[in-house]
Design an enzyme around this catalytic site. Structure first.
Site, PDB file in Angstrom:
ATOM      1  N   SER A   1       8.490   6.223  12.484  1.00 27.06           N
ATOM      2  CA  SER A   1       8.409   5.510  11.203  1.00 27.06           C
ATOM      3  C   SER A   1       9.368   6.080  10.167  1.00 27.06           C
ATOM      4  CB  SER A   1       6.969   5.533  10.676  1.00 27.06           C
ATOM      5  OG  SER A   1       6.077   4.981  11.612  1.00 27.06           O
TER       6      SER A   1
ATOM      7  N   LYS B   1       0.838  -1.199   0.000  1.00 26.12           N
ATOM      8  CA  LYS B   1       0.000   0.000   0.000  1.00 26.12           C
ATOM      9  C   LYS B   1       0.874   1.250   0.000  1.00 26.12           C
ATOM     10  CE  LYS B   1      -1.208   2.085   3.583  1.00 26.12           C
ATOM     11  NZ  LYS B   1      -1.709   2.527   4.909  1.00 26.12           N
ATOM     12  N   SER B   2       1.920   1.257   0.825  1.00 26.60           N
ATOM     13  CA  SER B   2       2.764   2.440   0.941  1.00 26.60           C
ATOM     14  C   SER B   2       3.412   2.796  -0.393  1.00 26.60           C
ATOM     15  CB  SER B   2       3.839   2.214   2.001  1.00 26.60           C
ATOM     16  OG  SER B   2       3.268   2.036   3.271  1.00 26.60           O
TER      17      SER B   2
ATOM     18  N   LYS C   1      -9.154  -2.520   3.925  1.00 30.34           N
ATOM     19  CA  LYS C   1      -8.393  -1.272   3.826  1.00 30.34           C
ATOM     20  C   LYS C   1      -7.081  -1.483   3.091  1.00 30.34           C
ATOM     21  CE  LYS C   1      -6.089   2.003   6.966  1.00 30.34           C
ATOM     22  NZ  LYS C   1      -6.477   3.279   6.360  1.00 30.34           N
TER      23      LYS C   1
ATOM     24  N   GLU D   1       3.812   0.296  12.856  1.00 36.61           N
ATOM     25  CA  GLU D   1       2.695  -0.403  12.227  1.00 36.61           C
ATOM     26  C   GLU D   1       2.711  -1.907  12.516  1.00 36.61           C
ATOM     27  OE1 GLU D   1       3.956  -0.987   7.645  1.00 36.61           O
ATOM     28  OE2 GLU D   1       4.413   0.966   8.520  1.00 36.61           O
TER      29      GLU D   1
ATOM     30  N   ARG E   1      -5.292  -3.601  11.092  1.00 39.21           N
ATOM     31  CA  ARG E   1      -4.239  -4.324  11.809  1.00 39.21           C
ATOM     32  C   ARG E   1      -4.740  -4.868  13.148  1.00 39.21           C
ATOM     33  NH1 ARG E   1      -0.427  -3.874   8.221  1.00 39.21           N
ATOM     34  NH2 ARG E   1       0.070  -1.861   7.265  1.00 39.21           N
TER      35      ARG E   1
ATOM     36  N   SER F   1       3.370  11.910  13.066  1.00 34.50           N
ATOM     37  CA  SER F   1       3.310  11.019  11.910  1.00 34.50           C
ATOM     38  C   SER F   1       4.366  11.403  10.888  1.00 34.50           C
ATOM     39  CB  SER F   1       1.928  11.081  11.243  1.00 34.50           C
ATOM     40  OG  SER F   1       1.910  10.302  10.071  1.00 34.50           O
ATOM     41  N   SER F   2       5.046  10.394  10.352  1.00 34.99           N
ATOM     42  CA  SER F   2       5.988  10.636   9.258  1.00 34.99           C
ATOM     43  C   SER F   2       5.262  11.026   7.972  1.00 34.99           C
ATOM     44  CB  SER F   2       6.827   9.380   9.010  1.00 34.99           C
ATOM     45  OG  SER F   2       6.011   8.313   8.532  1.00 34.99           O
TER      46      SER F   2
END
Length: 449
Positions: free
Chosen positions: A205, A37-38, A431, A334, A406, A175-176
């Protein structure tokens, strides 16, 4: 969950509970996981901003990536392809209505793209997304001269078709994705962009920022980190590119965990020998907890191998052969739900630290994991920046997913050796993994899907 850790996204009972299957024996299977996904969403953004068409092969098709495709289409990109091969042709950017769903990459990566569009864009998403931190990104865009109305979803911003860029300071300790979102669009800014992190805490992250810099360089952008907490992107064109998306290594971890907790063996083909994905760190974590991890079928020319995970013999009941450990997960937060599930059925105390930022994810993952493990009879201390998990016999019960993919897969892992675990919202796995239950069932029957 809000940033203060309060349970404002409390679990709701549902008629669609999924009975997590208990493994009848040690799991032995080969599992092909879908694309990252990333990487998919970074590639889609860069392709929409490029100076020529791009093709993405191995694209993940899930709720998060469909939301990204929908957002970029709304802004003017031409995106076609129904399977895992997608073609993107850039077009003139214009204002649009953007549905972020619960996708952090959409709510953090798309606003800088909309800032380059002509006209007003309106962003909104799922109710739970409205509690996720967003002001860092919106304040950064304001500092760059963008008109923004709002500090969280829903918000509006007005683009003029160009952005000067320059230098900004921001606190990205929540958050990164704030850093990555700005960097991805920065080559299209007139002066490029220099970001300096000024928060008290470290940026979480970090591998995700490394991934962003790498994908930018792969399309000809001068992107670098000249010092810790500083990132620079020079102005210039973004080249069209033929992307081959790696398998999602974080999505592979529940299947690897299945081998670890049942004393079985799971093979994940096409694992990249070199990668910036955070999920790659799970190989070493498995070893630290007592599993064996090795490469087979190494193909140096393709840069891939089969990752084989073999778990220690299970001890019976709801106890695996894994051992407790102490981990700093600040770079790979994550992975926390998967590791917490392993810890709950291990033989010793486990301490997970450096993950306070997980309170601002799809849910407050620290509070949620503590509540759900306790709900099955486990013992968990919730720390300021993590969890301390103690081995205890677990029992049947409902595992609430909090609309968090997750969390849902963590419940599935525990169900392998704890009979009677019911996951209330397994559909939340769509997702990032639309056929999770099909892959899980195939794994348990020793097949490959």
């Amino acid at each position: 969950m809000g940033d203060n850790g309060d349970m404002n996204n409390a679990p709701a009972e549902s008629a669609a509970h999924w009975s997590a299957p208990t493994a009848p024996a040690a799991v032995r299977a080969s599992v092909r996981v879908p694309g990252s996904k990333s990487l998919t969403n970074r590639a889609l953004v860069l392709a929409a901003l490029a100076d020529s068409p791009s093709t993405l092969t191995g694209t993940l098709r899930s709720r998060d990536t469909e939301l990204m495709i929908g957002a970029l289409r709304s802004l003017g990109a031409h995106i076609s392809g129904d399977g895992d091969t997608v073609t993107v042709a850039p077009g003139p950017l214009h204002g649009a209505e953007i549905d972020c769903g619960l996708a952090g990459t959409v709510m953090r990566f798309v606003p800088p793209v909309a800032a380059l569009a002509s006209g007003e864009s309106v962003f909104d998403g799922d109710p739970a997304a409205r509690t996720r931190p967003q002001s860092t990104m919106l304040d950064a865009l304001r500092a760059l001269g963008v008109g923004v109305d709002g500090n969280a979803l829903p918000f509006r911003l007005t683009g003029t078709g160009r952005l000067a860029g320059g230098e900004i300071e921001l606190d990205s300790s929540a958050s990164s994705q704030f850093v990555s979102g700005l960097l991805l669009a920065a080559a299209r800014f007139d002066q490029g962009l220099r970001i300096r992190h000024v928060g008290k805490g470290a940026v979480p992250s970090q591998p995700h920022i490394d991934m962003t810099l790498e994908v930018l360089r792969s399309v000809g952008v001068d992107a670098r980190s000249p010092a810790e907490g500083v990132w620079e992107v020079a102005p210039g064109p973004i080249a069209g590119h033929d992307w081959v998306i790696e398998p999602d290594l974080s999505n592979a971890t529940p299947f690897m965990a299945a081998a670890a907790v049942t004393g079985g063996e799971v093979r994940i083909p096409l694992w990249p020998l070199s990668t910036t994905q955070a999920g790659d760190a799970f190989r070493d974590i498995c070893v630290q907890m007592g599993a064996d991890v090795r490469w087979e079928d190494v193909d140096e020319s393709a840069g891939v191998a089969t990752c084989v995970v073999t778990g220690p013999p299970a001890l019976g009941g709801t106890t695996s052969g894994l051992r407790g450990t102490t981990l700093d997960l600040s770079a790979v937060g994550e992975l926390t739900p998967t590791i917490a599930a392993l810890a709950a059925v291990s033989t010793g105390e486990t301490s997970l630290r450096g993950i306070a930022h997980l309170r601002g994810h799809e849910t407050d993952r620290l509070a949620a994991l503590a509540a759900e493990i306790r709900g099955l009879g486990g013992q968990v201390d919730e720390l300021e920046d993590g969890l301390r998990i103690f081995p205890r016999p677990l029992q049947a019960g409902t595992w609430h997913a909090y609309a968090d993919h997750r969390m849902a897969t963590a419940g599935a892992i525990l169900g392998l050796i704890v009979p009677g675990v019911m996951v209330d919202d397994i559909a939340s796995t769509s997702k990032t993994m639309p056929d999770f239950t099909g892959l899980w069932d195939a794994m348990l029957t020793g097949g490959e899907k």
